[in-house]
Design a protein around this motif. Structure first.
Motif, PDB file in Angstrom:
ATOM      1  N   PRO A  81     -18.809  22.448  55.007  1.00 24.46           N
ATOM      2  CA  PRO A  81     -19.813  23.360  54.291  1.00 24.46           C
ATOM      3  C   PRO A  81     -20.299  22.965  53.055  1.00 24.46           C
ATOM      4  O   PRO A  81     -21.092  23.701  52.386  1.00 24.46           O
ATOM      5  CB  PRO A  81     -18.880  24.643  54.486  1.00 24.46           C
ATOM      6  N   GLU A  82     -19.459  22.127  52.322  1.00 24.76           N
ATOM      7  CA  GLU A  82     -19.687  21.751  51.074  1.00 24.76           C
ATOM      8  C   GLU A  82     -19.032  20.330  50.554  1.00 24.76           C
ATOM      9  O   GLU A  82     -18.248  20.001  51.377  1.00 24.76           O
ATOM     10  CB  GLU A  82     -19.271  22.796  50.022  1.00 24.76           C
ATOM     11  N   GLY A  83     -19.127  19.659  49.410  1.00 17.18           N
ATOM     12  CA  GLY A  83     -18.779  18.314  49.175  1.00 17.18           C
ATOM     13  C   GLY A  83     -17.395  18.349  48.195  1.00 17.18           C
ATOM     14  O   GLY A  83     -16.836  17.459  48.305  1.00 17.18           O
ATOM     15  N   THR A  84     -17.078  19.578  47.621  1.00 16.30           N
ATOM     16  CA  THR A  84     -16.033  19.319  46.795  1.00 16.30           C
ATOM     17  C   THR A  84     -14.658  18.914  47.387  1.00 16.30           C
ATOM     18  O   THR A  84     -13.963  18.074  46.789  1.00 16.30           O
ATOM     19  CB  THR A  84     -16.031  20.679  45.789  1.00 16.30           C
ATOM     20  N   ALA A  85     -14.352  19.856  48.443  1.00 15.30           N
ATOM     21  CA  ALA A  85     -12.932  19.750  48.928  1.00 15.30           C
ATOM     22  C   ALA A  85     -12.826  18.220  49.616  1.00 15.30           C
ATOM     23  O   ALA A  85     -11.823  17.836  49.400  1.00 15.30           O
ATOM     24  CB  ALA A  85     -13.073  20.881  50.356  1.00 15.30           C
ATOM     25  N   PHE A 112     -23.199  21.822  56.223  1.00 18.03           N
ATOM     26  CA  PHE A 112     -23.481  22.640  57.319  1.00 18.03           C
ATOM     27  C   PHE A 112     -22.992  23.928  57.221  1.00 18.03           C
ATOM     28  O   PHE A 112     -21.670  24.143  57.139  1.00 18.03           O
ATOM     29  CB  PHE A 112     -22.749  22.051  58.625  1.00 18.03           C
ATOM     30  N   ARG A 113     -23.627  25.099  57.447  1.00 14.88           N
ATOM     31  CA  ARG A 113     -23.211  26.453  57.415  1.00 14.88           C
ATOM     32  C   ARG A 113     -23.882  27.479  58.227  1.00 14.88           C
ATOM     33  O   ARG A 113     -25.468  27.323  58.152  1.00 14.88           O
ATOM     34  CB  ARG A 113     -23.465  27.218  55.813  1.00 14.88           C
ATOM     35  N   HIS A 114     -23.321  28.038  59.052  1.00 11.92           N
ATOM     36  CA  HIS A 114     -23.914  28.927  60.018  1.00 11.92           C
ATOM     37  C   HIS A 114     -24.387  30.325  59.306  1.00 11.92           C
ATOM     38  O   HIS A 114     -23.922  31.216  59.482  1.00 11.92           O
ATOM     39  CB  HIS A 114     -23.111  29.174  61.212  1.00 11.92           C
ATOM     40  N   GLU A 115     -25.497  30.038  58.710  1.00 10.70           N
ATOM     41  CA  GLU A 115     -26.343  31.175  57.863  1.00 10.70           C
ATOM     42  C   GLU A 115     -27.669  31.499  58.460  1.00 10.70           C
ATOM     43  O   GLU A 115     -28.145  30.895  59.573  1.00 10.70           O
ATOM     44  CB  GLU A 115     -26.628  30.747  56.448  1.00 10.70           C
ATOM     45  N   ARG A 116     -28.056  32.883  58.197  1.00  8.77           N
ATOM     46  CA  ARG A 116     -29.094  33.103  58.576  1.00  8.77           C
ATOM     47  C   ARG A 116     -30.394  32.577  58.251  1.00  8.77           C
ATOM     48  O   ARG A 116     -30.458  32.598  56.921  1.00  8.77           O
ATOM     49  CB  ARG A 116     -29.468  34.670  58.673  1.00  8.77           C
ATOM     50  N   VAL A 130     -21.881  16.579  41.874  1.00  7.86           N
ATOM     51  CA  VAL A 130     -20.764  15.446  40.749  1.00  7.86           C
ATOM     52  C   VAL A 130     -19.611  16.476  40.637  1.00  7.86           C
ATOM     53  O   VAL A 130     -19.591  17.626  40.708  1.00  7.86           O
ATOM     54  CB  VAL A 130     -21.466  15.515  39.577  1.00  7.86           C
ATOM     55  N   GLU A 131     -18.274  15.694  40.710  1.00  3.41           N
ATOM     56  CA  GLU A 131     -17.151  16.017  40.269  1.00  3.41           C
ATOM     57  C   GLU A 131     -16.797  15.285  38.995  1.00  3.41           C
ATOM     58  O   GLU A 131     -16.447  14.327  39.192  1.00  3.41           O
ATOM     59  CB  GLU A 131     -16.179  16.102  41.559  1.00  3.41           C
ATOM     60  N   MET A 132     -16.071  16.053  38.069  1.00  3.16           N
ATOM     61  CA  MET A 132     -15.652  15.508  36.902  1.00  3.16           C
ATOM     62  C   MET A 132     -13.995  15.734  36.937  1.00  3.16           C
ATOM     63  O   MET A 132     -13.549  16.894  36.940  1.00  3.16           O
ATOM     64  CB  MET A 132     -16.101  15.758  35.623  1.00  3.16           C
ATOM     65  N   TYR A 262     -12.003  28.395  44.993  1.00  2.00           N
ATOM     66  CA  TYR A 262     -11.562  27.585  44.042  1.00  2.00           C
ATOM     67  C   TYR A 262     -11.808  27.553  42.595  1.00  2.00           C
ATOM     68  O   TYR A 262     -11.003  27.151  41.768  1.00  2.00           O
ATOM     69  CB  TYR A 262     -11.520  26.057  44.565  1.00  2.00           C
ATOM     70  N   TYR A 263     -12.705  28.353  42.312  1.00  2.00           N
ATOM     71  CA  TYR A 263     -13.141  28.317  40.733  1.00  2.00           C
ATOM     72  C   TYR A 263     -12.070  29.140  39.996  1.00  2.00           C
ATOM     73  O   TYR A 263     -11.450  30.112  40.250  1.00  2.00           O
ATOM     74  CB  TYR A 263     -14.430  29.214  40.717  1.00  2.00           C
ATOM     75  N   THR A 264     -12.214  28.433  38.528  1.00  2.00           N
ATOM     76  CA  THR A 264     -11.176  29.018  37.592  1.00  2.00           C
ATOM     77  C   THR A 264     -12.220  28.951  36.280  1.00  2.00           C
ATOM     78  O   THR A 264     -12.928  28.000  36.182  1.00  2.00           O
ATOM     79  CB  THR A 264     -10.107  28.260  37.326  1.00  2.00           C
TER      80      THR A 264
HETATM   81  P1  HAM Z   1     -22.496  26.404  46.732  1.00  2.00           P
HETATM   82  O1  HAM Z   1     -23.049  27.173  45.450  1.00  2.00           O
HETATM   83  O2  HAM Z   1     -22.053  26.974  47.485  1.00  2.00           O
HETATM   84  O3  HAM Z   1     -21.788  25.293  45.545  1.00  2.00           O
HETATM   85  O4  HAM Z   1     -23.798  25.353  46.678  1.00  2.00           O
HETATM   86  C1  HAM Z   1     -24.192  24.749  45.988  1.00  2.00           C
HETATM   87  C2  HAM Z   1     -25.946  24.567  46.121  1.00  2.00           C
HETATM   88  O5  HAM Z   1     -26.328  23.999  47.436  1.00  2.00           O
HETATM   89  C3  HAM Z   1     -26.534  25.782  46.317  1.00  2.00           C
HETATM   90  O6  HAM Z   1     -26.979  26.159  44.508  1.00  2.00           O
HETATM   91  C4  HAM Z   1     -27.874  25.617  46.770  1.00  2.00           C
HETATM   92  O7  HAM Z   1     -28.737  25.143  46.110  1.00  2.00           O
HETATM   93  C5  HAM Z   1     -27.221  24.766  47.856  1.00  2.00           C
HETATM   94  N1  HAM Z   1     -27.095  25.632  49.171  1.00  2.00           N
HETATM   95  C6  HAM Z   1     -25.997  25.974  49.519  1.00  2.00           C
HETATM   96  N2  HAM Z   1     -26.042  26.710  50.823  1.00  2.00           N
HETATM   97  C7  HAM Z   1     -27.371  26.553  51.080  1.00  2.00           C
HETATM   98  C8  HAM Z   1     -28.036  26.501  52.480  1.00  2.00           C
HETATM   99  N3  HAM Z   1     -27.721  27.276  53.236  1.00  2.00           N
HETATM  100  N4  HAM Z   1     -29.243  25.985  52.424  1.00  2.00           N
HETATM  101  C9  HAM Z   1     -29.768  25.300  51.453  1.00  2.00           C
HETATM  102  N5  HAM Z   1     -29.143  25.035  50.447  1.00  2.00           N
HETATM  103  C10 HAM Z   1     -28.055  25.490  50.255  1.00  2.00           C
HETATM  104  C11 HAM Z   1     -20.941  24.429  46.157  1.00  2.00           C
HETATM  105  O8  HAM Z   1     -21.159  23.860  47.561  1.00  2.00           O
HETATM  106  C12 HAM Z   1     -19.899  23.682  45.498  1.00  2.00           C
HETATM  107  N6  HAM Z   1     -19.227  22.748  46.218  1.00  2.00           N
HETATM  108  C13 HAM Z   1     -20.382  23.333  44.167  1.00  2.00           C
HETATM  109  C14 HAM Z   1     -19.545  22.631  43.147  1.00  2.00           C
HETATM  110  C15 HAM Z   1     -19.239  21.366  42.957  1.00  2.00           C
HETATM  111  N7  HAM Z   1     -18.659  23.344  42.624  1.00  2.00           N
HETATM  112  C16 HAM Z   1     -17.857  22.495  41.841  1.00  2.00           C
HETATM  113  N8  HAM Z   1     -18.263  21.344  42.306  1.00  2.00           N
END
Ligand code: HAM
Length: 432
Positions: A81-85, A112-116, A130-132, A262-264
């Motif tokens: 659902p996101e790239g950090t993990a 991939f996220r099952h959102e509306r 990016v990750e530092m 996970y944020y701090t």
């Molecule tokens: P997030 O806020 O869940 O953070 O997603 C980051 C960005 O992905 C959002 O600001 C938005 O632009 C885009 N995004 C999220 N969900 C959708 C969606 N359903 N459709 C289109 N665009 C979407 C993260 O994912 C964290 N991993 C960010 C991060 C990296 N934090 C630290 N390192």
């Protein structure tokens, strides 16, 4: 035509007419990331589900409602659902913490996220992130934010506000949770079922519930920023002073808590009002506890991700320029078998020189070939018939000016064509 099977809801096709927009984002994001010393990492599209339970968090919307999970031979896997993990998992698994610190990694990947689904909200979307890894200094927070800002500026986006907040560390969070619990306890009966269970486990997650009733109740909840410990408060003040020094405008928004566990300390978002309700084009922050939570050594880290579809939507709305799609340099129309043989040689050699060259592979009439050349936007055309082959000469036609230049069909042709193409780019006249 009634298509038998349509693409899944919330997914998009990128057809060739639009691919230059993606290429623009991909090119600029890579250039900016690399200018800041970040290196690309590529990770699997699916991971063991436990990775996301441990990192994104069991009480988040993402984990509770939005993950695509399959059971395969008794193991659960989830489309990320996101790239950090995944990036942190890969950092640990590949020993990258033994490399010079901080590690600076970037990625461009589908999530991939099952959102509306709605404008700017998809079920398959793409992130540049990016990750530092390996720095606790607040100057790293400023550096990562300035990378995001630099990228938005390079894309010539306007009207994008930066909001920052601090959500503290586990020490200040404990006090805050107590205050939140007491606050929500009063309205317990009106909370949705998900939030009711969050009240015990993780009351902060109630703050990002999408249900209107819960959001209404949460509107007056205590703010984490009022509960920061000295260290977190100093970190936030330093970050602000660095952003000021970099001339990066920001607004402190104490309501930003982000939707992932996970944020701090520092969290931030870049938001535009130009693309409707889903205007957050970038979200990120620090996650000093995550690496330890995933079994690694205590290592502070931070990062952000941008939604590529949202960036493109905003660029379209604001009329920003995309990198022009390339055009066919030369279309050759051969008339007859001899001309075709010559065409095959010329085409091969021009392609070796780097030119986009096409000829008729359909068997069309000359008129239809010229129509095709015009449709694909060919910059030059050349008709080869028996006369041209016998004389070893032909006419190159500049399709935008109508100008015709005679060229010889010997080995000088390739050098001459290069010069003519370059001259045409600068709109100069040249004859050979
Ligand atoms: P997030 O806020 O869940 O953070 O997603 C980051 C960005 O992905 C959002 O600001 C938005 O632009 C885009 N995004 C999220 N969900 C959708 C969606 N359903 N459709 C289109 N665009 C979407 C993260 O994912 C964290 N991993 C960010 C991060 C990296 N934090 C630290 N390192």
């Amino acid at each position: 035509m009634a298509l038998l099977i349509q693409r899944p809801n919330g997914t998009e096709d990128v057809i060739p007419q639009n691919i230059h927009k993606w290429h623009t984002i991909e090119k600029v994001t890579r250039e900016v990331a690399e200018k800041f010393g970040f290196k690309e990492i590529r990770i699997p599209t699916f991971e063991n589900t436990n990775l996301f339970l441990r990192s994104v968090g069991e009480t988040t919307d993402v984990v509770q409602k939005e993950m695509y999970t399959v059971m395969a031979k008794e193991t659960k896997f989830t489309l990320r659902p996101e790239g950090t993990a995944g990036t942190i998992r890969a950092t640990l698994q590949n020993g990258l913490l033994n490399e010079p610190m901080p590690q600076r990694l970037y990625y461009i990947l589908p999530c991939f996220r099952h959102e509306r689904p709605q404008a700017g909200r998809l079920r398959e979307f793409h992130q540049f992130g990016v990750e530092m890894i390996g720095t606790q200094s607040p100057v790293a927070d400023a550096e990562v934010i300035s990378l995001a800002k630099n990228l938005l500026d390079r894309l010539e986006l306007r009207n994008i506000a930066l909001y920052i907040n601090s959500i503290g560390c586990p020490a200040c969070r404990a006090e805050y949770h107590k205050a939140l619990k007491a606050f929500f306890e009063k309205d317990k009966d009106n909370l949705c079922d998900t939030c009711l269970s969050r009240l015990e486990k993780n009351p902060m997650r109630i703050l990002d519930c999408k249900s209107p009733v819960c959001s209404d109740i949460a509107a007056n909840a205590p703010l984490i920023i009022d509960y920061l410990c000295q260290e977190c408060s100093d970190h936030f003040e330093k970050l602000k002073s660095y952003l000021d020094a970099m001339n990066i405008e920001y607004t402190v928004n104490p309501k930003i808590v982000r939707g992932l566990d996970y944020y701090t300390k520092t969290v931030f978002e870049f938001v535009t009002t130009d693309i409707g309700a889903q205007g957050t084009v970038c979200g990120g922050g620090r996650y000093d506890g995550l690496i330890e939570q995933l079994g690694g050594p205590k290592t502070p880290a931070l990062g952000f991700a941008m939604g590529i579809e949202r960036l493109i939507l905003t660029m379209e709305k604001q009329g920003c320029a995309f990198i022009e799609p390339k055009k066919c340099d030369l279309y050759i129309a051969p008339m007859g078998e001899n001309a075709l043989l010559k065409t095959l040689t010329i085409t091969h050699n021009l392609r070796e020189e780097g030119f986009w060259t096409e000829y008729d592979v359909v068997g069309r009439s000359l008129k239809a070939q010229m129509k095709y050349a015009d449709k694909i936007g060919a910059l030059f055309t050349m008709v080869l018939g028996d006369n041209e082959i016998n004389d070893n000469k032909a006419k190159l036609r500049n399709m935008s000016t109508g100008e015709e230049i005679e060229v010889t069909l010997d080995e000088n042709f390739y050098f001459n064509f290069s010069n003519i193409a370059i001259a045409a780019m600068f709109k100069e006249s040249l004859e050979f």
